[in-house]
Write an enzyme that holds these catalytic residues in place. Structure first.
Site, PDB file in Angstrom:
ATOM      1  N   TYR A  18      24.392  16.550  56.274  1.00  0.00           N
ATOM      2  CA  TYR A  18      23.436  15.547  55.823  1.00  0.00           C
ATOM      3  C   TYR A  18      24.113  14.177  55.721  1.00  0.00           C
ATOM      4  O   TYR A  18      23.574  13.166  56.175  1.00  0.00           O
ATOM      5  CB  TYR A  18      22.828  15.956  54.479  1.00  0.00           C
ATOM      6  CG  TYR A  18      21.737  15.042  54.019  1.00  0.00           C
ATOM      7  CD1 TYR A  18      20.435  15.179  54.489  1.00  0.00           C
ATOM      8  CD2 TYR A  18      21.999  14.008  53.119  1.00  0.00           C
ATOM      9  CE1 TYR A  18      19.429  14.323  54.077  1.00  0.00           C
ATOM     10  CE2 TYR A  18      20.998  13.154  52.704  1.00  0.00           C
ATOM     11  CZ  TYR A  18      19.722  13.314  53.182  1.00  0.00           C
ATOM     12  OH  TYR A  18      18.718  12.463  52.779  1.00  0.00           O
ATOM     13  N   HIS A  22      23.388  10.642  57.993  1.00  0.00           N
ATOM     14  CA  HIS A  22      23.041   9.357  57.393  1.00  0.00           C
ATOM     15  C   HIS A  22      24.135   8.305  57.544  1.00  0.00           C
ATOM     16  O   HIS A  22      23.921   7.145  57.207  1.00  0.00           O
ATOM     17  CB  HIS A  22      22.656   9.560  55.923  1.00  0.00           C
ATOM     18  CG  HIS A  22      21.288  10.128  55.804  1.00  0.00           C
ATOM     19  ND1 HIS A  22      21.036  11.472  55.969  1.00  0.00           N
ATOM     20  CD2 HIS A  22      20.101   9.531  55.594  1.00  0.00           C
ATOM     21  CE1 HIS A  22      19.736  11.666  55.855  1.00  0.00           C
ATOM     22  NE2 HIS A  22      19.140  10.510  55.625  1.00  0.00           N
ATOM     23  N   TYR A  41      16.999  -0.147  50.541  1.00  0.00           N
ATOM     24  CA  TYR A  41      16.876   1.316  50.481  1.00  0.00           C
ATOM     25  C   TYR A  41      18.264   1.947  50.478  1.00  0.00           C
ATOM     26  O   TYR A  41      19.070   1.678  51.354  1.00  0.00           O
ATOM     27  CB  TYR A  41      16.064   1.776  51.681  1.00  0.00           C
ATOM     28  CG  TYR A  41      15.729   3.250  51.765  1.00  0.00           C
ATOM     29  CD1 TYR A  41      15.795   4.095  50.673  1.00  0.00           C
ATOM     30  CD2 TYR A  41      15.310   3.788  52.976  1.00  0.00           C
ATOM     31  CE1 TYR A  41      15.467   5.428  50.778  1.00  0.00           C
ATOM     32  CE2 TYR A  41      14.970   5.121  53.096  1.00  0.00           C
ATOM     33  CZ  TYR A  41      15.052   5.934  51.985  1.00  0.00           C
ATOM     34  OH  TYR A  41      14.719   7.257  52.092  1.00  0.00           O
ATOM     35  N   TRP A  76      12.541  12.105  63.180  1.00  0.00           N
ATOM     36  CA  TRP A  76      13.554  12.092  62.117  1.00  0.00           C
ATOM     37  C   TRP A  76      13.243  13.152  61.054  1.00  0.00           C
ATOM     38  O   TRP A  76      14.116  13.904  60.630  1.00  0.00           O
ATOM     39  CB  TRP A  76      13.636  10.702  61.474  1.00  0.00           C
ATOM     40  CG  TRP A  76      14.669  10.626  60.394  1.00  0.00           C
ATOM     41  CD1 TRP A  76      14.464  10.743  59.047  1.00  0.00           C
ATOM     42  CD2 TRP A  76      16.072  10.451  60.563  1.00  0.00           C
ATOM     43  NE1 TRP A  76      15.650  10.641  58.379  1.00  0.00           N
ATOM     44  CE2 TRP A  76      16.654  10.459  59.288  1.00  0.00           C
ATOM     45  CE3 TRP A  76      16.892  10.275  61.679  1.00  0.00           C
ATOM     46  CZ2 TRP A  76      18.022  10.299  59.085  1.00  0.00           C
ATOM     47  CZ3 TRP A  76      18.257  10.124  61.475  1.00  0.00           C
ATOM     48  CH2 TRP A  76      18.807  10.139  60.194  1.00  0.00           C
TER      49      TRP A  76
END
Length: 119
Positions: A18, A22, A41, A76
């Site tokens: 993960y 990212h 964000y 995504w």
């Protein structure tokens, strides 16, 4: 601009993958987020899989709807779905948290400067 914070849960056995996903988000996904109204964000991930996200938006429902309408978001979300404990579209499983304190808002309300005064 309103601040939002949410939680979700990443599978503990997939944390490293993960993080790698990212570390270099697809450019078209970054552009879609920007163009859909997501600002400032950030995602934070704990060792037990707790994912905390923070972002700002003029209109969260509109920003989420705009993202859902993009082709890249579907790709995504499909790629990310395997990382999450809960099944389904990951960005629909956010648990929004209530903001109970923000330093700059309270400084301003108290008539205090947000700039440090120094020693």
């Amino acid at each position: 601009m309103t601040r939002y914070c949410f939680t979700s849960r990443v599978r503990p056995d997939r944390l490293d993958e993960y993080r790698r996903a990212h570390a270099a988000v697809w450019p078209d996904m970054l552009e879609a987020l920007r163009d859909s109204g997501w600002r400032n964000y950030s995602l934070y991930l704990s060792q037990d899989g707790l994912l905390v996200g923070h972002f700002e938006s003029e209109d969260y429902p509109a920003a989420q709807e705009a993202m859902a309408a993009t082709e890249v978001n579907g790709r995504w979300q499909a790629a990310m779905s395997e990382f999450f404990v809960d099944s389904g579209n990951p960005d629909e499983g956010f648990v929004l948290l209530e903001e109970v304190f923000h330093l700059e808002d309270q400084l301003a309300a108290a008539g205090l400067s947000t700039t440090p005064t120094g020693d």
